[in-house]
Every structure is written in C-alpha cells, then in structure tokens.
Design a protein around this motif. Structure first.
Motif, PDB file in Angstrom:
ATOM      1  N   GLU A   1       0.820  -1.223   0.000  1.00  0.00           N
ATOM      2  CA  GLU A   1       0.000   0.000   0.000  1.00  0.00           C
ATOM      3  C   GLU A   1       0.849   1.267   0.000  1.00  0.00           C
ATOM      4  O   GLU A   1       0.529   2.223  -0.712  1.00  0.00           O
ATOM      5  CB  GLU A   1      -0.906   0.028   1.229  1.00  0.00           C
TER       6      GLU A   1
ATOM      7  N   LEU B   1       1.924   1.894  -3.374  1.00  0.00           N
ATOM      8  CA  LEU B   1       0.832   2.322  -4.248  1.00  0.00           C
ATOM      9  C   LEU B   1       0.540   3.815  -4.053  1.00  0.00           C
ATOM     10  O   LEU B   1       0.256   4.534  -5.012  1.00  0.00           O
ATOM     11  CB  LEU B   1      -0.432   1.507  -3.957  1.00  0.00           C
TER      12      LEU B   1
ATOM     13  N   LEU C   1      -3.530   5.974  -9.465  1.00  0.00           N
ATOM     14  CA  LEU C   1      -4.023   5.108  -8.408  1.00  0.00           C
ATOM     15  C   LEU C   1      -5.508   4.814  -8.590  1.00  0.00           C
ATOM     16  O   LEU C   1      -5.955   3.672  -8.464  1.00  0.00           O
ATOM     17  CB  LEU C   1      -3.759   5.764  -7.049  1.00  0.00           C
TER      18      LEU C   1
ATOM     19  N   ILE D   1       3.979  -3.184 -10.725  1.00  0.00           N
ATOM     20  CA  ILE D   1       2.622  -3.460 -10.265  1.00  0.00           C
ATOM     21  C   ILE D   1       1.841  -4.162 -11.368  1.00  0.00           C
ATOM     22  O   ILE D   1       1.074  -5.073 -11.122  1.00  0.00           O
ATOM     23  CB  ILE D   1       1.951  -2.141  -9.844  1.00  0.00           C
TER      24      ILE D   1
ATOM     25  N   LEU E   1      -4.824  -3.160  -3.647  1.00  0.00           N
ATOM     26  CA  LEU E   1      -5.577  -2.109  -4.337  1.00  0.00           C
ATOM     27  C   LEU E   1      -7.068  -2.258  -4.068  1.00  0.00           C
ATOM     28  O   LEU E   1      -7.770  -1.295  -3.765  1.00  0.00           O
ATOM     29  CB  LEU E   1      -5.326  -2.208  -5.846  1.00  0.00           C
TER      30      LEU E   1
END
Ligand SMILES: Nc1ncnc2c1ncn2[C@@H]1O[C@H](COP(=O)(O)OP(=O)(O)OP(=O)(O)O)[C@@H](O)[C@H]1O
Ligand SMILES: [Mg+2]
Length: 580
Positions: free
Chosen positions: A292, A295, A303, A344, A365
């Motif tokens: 996370e 991200l 995102l 990713i 996600l």
C-alpha cells in the motif's frame, strides 16, 4: 504469463536496470526435484506435483523455471489459473489451459469440441464421460509431444476443476504428462475442500509434494544481490534489514527493497547502490501494508485507475477498463507505464490486456477502495460486461453480486444452467444457493425464487434429501400458482414426479402426466422450460416429446420395469418422424 528474466529486464522507477523477471535464486533442492519429475515424465512416467507454500514464497517462480526447462526439452507447456476475488465458470482453470492449446499445429490432435462449445459437453452425457474425453485428449497430445500442464492457485479453483485433477492424476503413471499445481498453504483451513482432497490425491496417485520454505540468509542475500548491486557495510546492513523484516519471504523482501528505493533510502550512485539510515524508515510490518505504501506514491489519477482495474480482475482487458473508467487513451497509457515501472502491472500475453504482477498487489488495491465505491464500480463493470455480445454469466453475476444488485440473481440462474450443462453439479448448486440468499436479502425482488427452488430441487442427487427437495418444490408450486406461471408449474410437476417415482418405486404415471402438461404449454414457454431442464435452449431432438419420454424410459429401465420401458420405446419409434 510469467516471462523469463531475459525477456524481461526493465527500467525501474528510480531509473536503474532491475532484473524484475523471474531470475530465480537458490532453490537448488526444489529445482532438482522438479527436474527429476520432468525427466521421468519425458521417459513416460508422469505424475502430479503439488507445490505449496505461503503467499509470495516463490511457487510460481519455481513453476515458471520448470516451464522454461520443459519447453527447452520439447514439452508443450499449458497454463491455467484460478483467481482471488473473482469467480470463473465451472472448470475455469482447465478451460483456460485448453484454450491456450495451439491450433492447427501439424501432427498435434485437434482440441475436443467441448472446449468452445458447451453443447458438445452436454452431449458427452455425464461428467465421467467428459473427464474421459479430456484425459484421452491429453494422452493423444502426449503421444506426439510431452506435456507440462500447470494449474496455478488451486485453492481458488472450483470443485469441478479439483475433480478433474483427481481423475487425471490417477492416469499419469504411464503417460508423458507432468501436471504441476500450486496452492497457498496459508489459505487451507480444515474445512477447505482442497484440504480433504490432498490425502486422497496422495493415496490414489502417489503425488509428489513440495512445500516451499522461506529463504535462509544466503538465499535472501542472493535475492538482494540479483537485483541491487551493493557492497561493503551497506550490503550487510541491507541484508540484516531485509532478513529482519521479510523473514525470508521473497515477495515481501522485493516489496521492501522497492519501497526503500522509491523512498530514497536505497539510492543508486553510479553503478552501485548505497543505503541511507534505515532507523528513520518507518515501513509497516505487514506485506499488504508495504504494498500500500508503494501504491500511495503513484499519484491520484493513476491510483484511481488502478483501483478500478483491481475491481475488474487479475487480468484487465484494456477496452473494458477504458469503457468502465471513461479515461482517455493518454491517462490509461500513463497509468500502465507507471504501473509497469513500479512492478505493479505487466502486459498480458494477449497484448490487449494488462495483468497485476501479483495477486497480493491486486488485493491491496482492491482493499483500499471503500466498500460503497467498490459497489459502484462493480455495478458499472457488470453492466458493461452484460452489454457485450457473449458475456460469461458467472463473471457478470459476480460483479452484480458484489454491487448488491438484484440483477445478479438472473445471471446466477443462467450460470447454474450452464454449469449443469457440463455436469458441474456443485457449481450449479453453489450458484443457485447464492442466488437464493441474494434474493432473500433483497426481499424477493428478482421474482425468480420459484425457479431457483425448483432448480435446486431438480439438482439434488438422485436418491438423496427427498424431504428437503419436496419442501422446495412445495414452495415453488405455491409461487407458480400464485403467479399463474404455467411454465414453472410444469417444471415443478416434472421434478416432483421424478422424485416421487424414485422414492416409492411406483410406475412412471406421474412423470407421464407432468410431461403431458409440459407439452400443452405454448411452444416458446416449452422451449424456455426445456432450456432450463436440459441446459439447452430450444428442443434437443426436434420432436419435443421425445426427450422427456426418454427420461421416463431410462427411469423405467433403472427400476426394473422392463416391459413398460420396451413398450414406451416402441411408441417413441412409431411416433417420431426422425426415429421411425
Ligand atoms: N527463488 C527466487 N528467486 C528470485 N526471485 C524470487 C524467488 N522466489 C520468489 N521470487 C520473487 O518473489 C515474488 C513472489 O514470488 P511468486 O509469485 O513466485 O510467489 P508465489 O508463491 O507464487 O505467491 P502466491 O501464493 O501469491 O501466488 C516474485 O516477484 C518473484 O520474482
Ligand atoms: Mg503464485
């Protein structure tokens, strides 16, 4: 599909070359065992290898390494996956695997028709017959070219897929077929169906099991060295940091390393890396949280696009992604580039989709979207999919279901019908039970409760749970009467007659009268009911009385009423323009 390290060297987020592919380190023992199984399969003694271990430990990496070796020795390698936070139709991973079978290659047999056409699966007559046909096909292929069949993430697979694996595993010992299946051991609680299947597989088929363990400090050191050229005291500190935090889990280790690099603590100067003060780094202790934090660095626009992608699935078709988000080409390309640079996303083999590099990245996600918004996106995905020419009912239903939208019910009913067509009774039951639950939550808003109950009652095993099935049919009949639905009533009576005749061994009279009632329905309604009963839209043989009569005849034969069965056969021959 994973690629080899050589195809896959990429520039990472901070500009250095990061060997992000599957350049495998360590695992000599595991690789040795897998190579030995491969050699043995090439010599005609195949087997099933089960590769287990916690999430991110390196199961896929090992299998990918095996796949490379197998391809180099002339094997045909086929992959099938089961997925988290998604559903597939019955036999999903096997169907995916078979669809990857190369078409039109000289000497290789044609794939069986049922891969693309469920009707020919129905024509097989039973799940056993289907399994025989599929196994025979693999055997035919293996006579021409040895096979490596890979089933990824078996803990998420459907019952039908596990059943076929069990069936196939029993036949490998004299074939040039190696089957490798992975599963997460940390997902297997005692009630998980795979948990109970494992000892059966071992007993029946002498399965080879490989439990992948955490890397030791040498392994972790090699993993770091394979990605980041770093020396001296920094190397020792980095190793200690990674070993302390990731404890030998390679995915965790790599995510930490990328976090350190993206946060500037691990810095590239010239050709080598240097490590700053790790005491001032505050990275979370759980892998998902580490993901996370990475991200969060992607920027809001990327995102939010990636979050929608996570809701779509592990593999994300680009056109669907664009339709659902309404994003411009530019925005999508930017998100893909960022996602790839941060390890990713990767491009799917098809070139028309992207996929998440790891299921846990998608999970992070997915979990980061608040549930209200998740529902909105699921609904949008469902509506977009439903409008496509040939939507997969299980997947559309899944998205409507996650959206809490009652439209899921009719898609689940259709999914159940299709599962029944391919004799995947457990999946059909699952879909119907899910639909009933959802419909109840929504106060019966689907209007399909009667059909769901009748469907479940009709699916029950031939000689089991009579009382429960009778109760379901009673309720379905009441619904049909209240709604004045002659079609549903016909279906209920047919099932009831079947159950009753099986139960008390009486003559097939009740079945005959149920059949007659159904034959009096208007033809469109009859076709609808036949679609439900036989899983085929329209009438299978042309003279629509024939099929139901045949079922009655089979019943009479099974229950020893041979004279009646023979008489009925005579009548069918006499009355049918096709058969006579
Ligand atoms: N032996 C290894 N050498 C180098 N890299 C590895 C090794 N094992 C795992 N990795 C890396 O760690 C990451 C996770 O590995 P992998 O995807 O194989 O785990 P997994 O066990 O299949 O996880 P999951 O249960 O989530 O499917 C990958 O990025 C992979 O490249
Ligand atoms: Mg994996």
């Amino acid at each position: 599909m994973p690629q080899s390290a050589d195809e896959h060297s990429t520039i990472d987020a901070v500009g250095s070359v990061d060997r992000a592919g599957n350049g495998i380190v360590g695992r000599e023992r595991e690789r040795g065992i897998l190579r030995a199984q491969l050699r043995s399969a090439l010599d005609g003694v195949g087997c099933l290898v089960l590769v287990s271990g916690e999430a991110g430990i390196g199961k896929t990496t090992l299998i990918d390494d095996l796949a490379g070796a197998a391809a180099a020795r002339g094997c045909l390698v086929l992959w099938g996956h089961a997925y988290d936070l998604s559903v597939t139709p019955a036999y999903g991973p096997w169907v995916e695997l078979l669809r990857r079978y190369p078409a039109g290659v000289e000497r290789l047999p044609e794939p069986p028709a049922f891969v693309e056409d469920a009707r020919s699966a129905t024509a097989a007559g039973s799940s056993e017959a289907l399994f025989f046909a599929a196994a025979a096909f693999f055997d035919d292929v293996a006579r021409v070219q040895p096979l490596l069949l890979i089933l990824e993430d078996l803990h998420w697979a459907d019952q039908g897929s596990r059943d076929f694996l069990r069936f196939l595993a029993r036949q490998l010992a004299d074939r040039r077929i190696l089957v490798a299946a992975t599963y997460r051991s940390d997902e297997l609680h005692r009630r998980h169906p795979l948990y109970t299947l494992l000892p059966v597989l071992v007993r029946e088929s002498g399965v080879e099991r490989l439990d992948v363990q955490r890397l030791d400090s040498d392994g972790s050191r090699a993993l770091i060295a394979s990605r980041y050229a770093i020396g001296g005291d920094d190397a020792a500190r980095l190793e200690r940091y990674i070993q302390d935090h990731a404890e030998g889990n390679p995915l965790f280790a790599l995510e930490l390393l990328r976090s350190l690099a993206e946060g500037g603590v691990l810095r590239l100067s010239g050709d080598t890396w240097s490590l700053g003060d790790t005491d001032r780094v505050r990275l979370p202790t759980l892998l998902l949280q580490v993901i996370e934090t990475r991200l969060d660095r992607l920027g809001d626009e990327t995102l939010s696009l990636l979050r929608v992608a996570a809701i779509i699935g592990q593999e994300v078709p680009l056109d669907l992604w664009q339709q659902v988000t309404g994003a411009s080409d530019d925005a999508l390309v930017k998100a893909i580039e960022r996602g790839q640079a941060s390890h990713i996303l990767e491009e799917a083999a098809s070139g028309t989709a992207i996929r998440f590099q790891h299921a846990l990245i998608r999970e992070a996600l997915y979990e980061s979207v608040i549930s209200l918004r998740r529902r909105v996106w699921h609904r949008k995905v469902a509506e977009t999919l439903a409008a496509l020419p040939a939507p997969v009912p299980d997947i559309v239903a899944h998205h409507f279901q996650q959206a809490g939208d009652v439209r899921a019910v009719s898609w689940l009913l259709e999914a159940a019908r299709r599962a029944r067509m391919v004799y995947a009774t457990t999946t059909a039951t699952d879909r119907l039970e899910t639909a009933l639950g959802l419909d109840e939550q929504q106060g019966g808003a689907s209007g399909l409760r009667g059909w769901l109950l009748a469907g479940l009652a009709g699916l029950g095993e031939m000689f089991a749970r009579f009382d429960e099935r009778r109760r379901m049919l009673d309720e379905a009949r009441d619904i049909a009467v209240r709604a004045n639905d002659a079609t549903l009533l016909g279906l209920v009576e047919w099932y009831r007659a079947f159950i009753e005749t099986h139960f008390d061994g009486s003559t097939a009279e009740a079945l005959g009268s149920a059949r007659d009632r159904i034959q009096r329905l208007p033809s469109g309604e009859r076709a609808r009911l036949y679609g439900f009963l036989y899983g085929i839209v329209g009438t299978p043989i042309g003279v629509d009385s024939v099929d139901m009569t045949c079922e009655i005849i089979v019943f009479q034969g099974q229950s020893g009423q041979y004279r009646e069965a023979l008489a009925a056969i005579e009548r069918v021959y006499a009355e049918s323009p096709i058969l006579s």
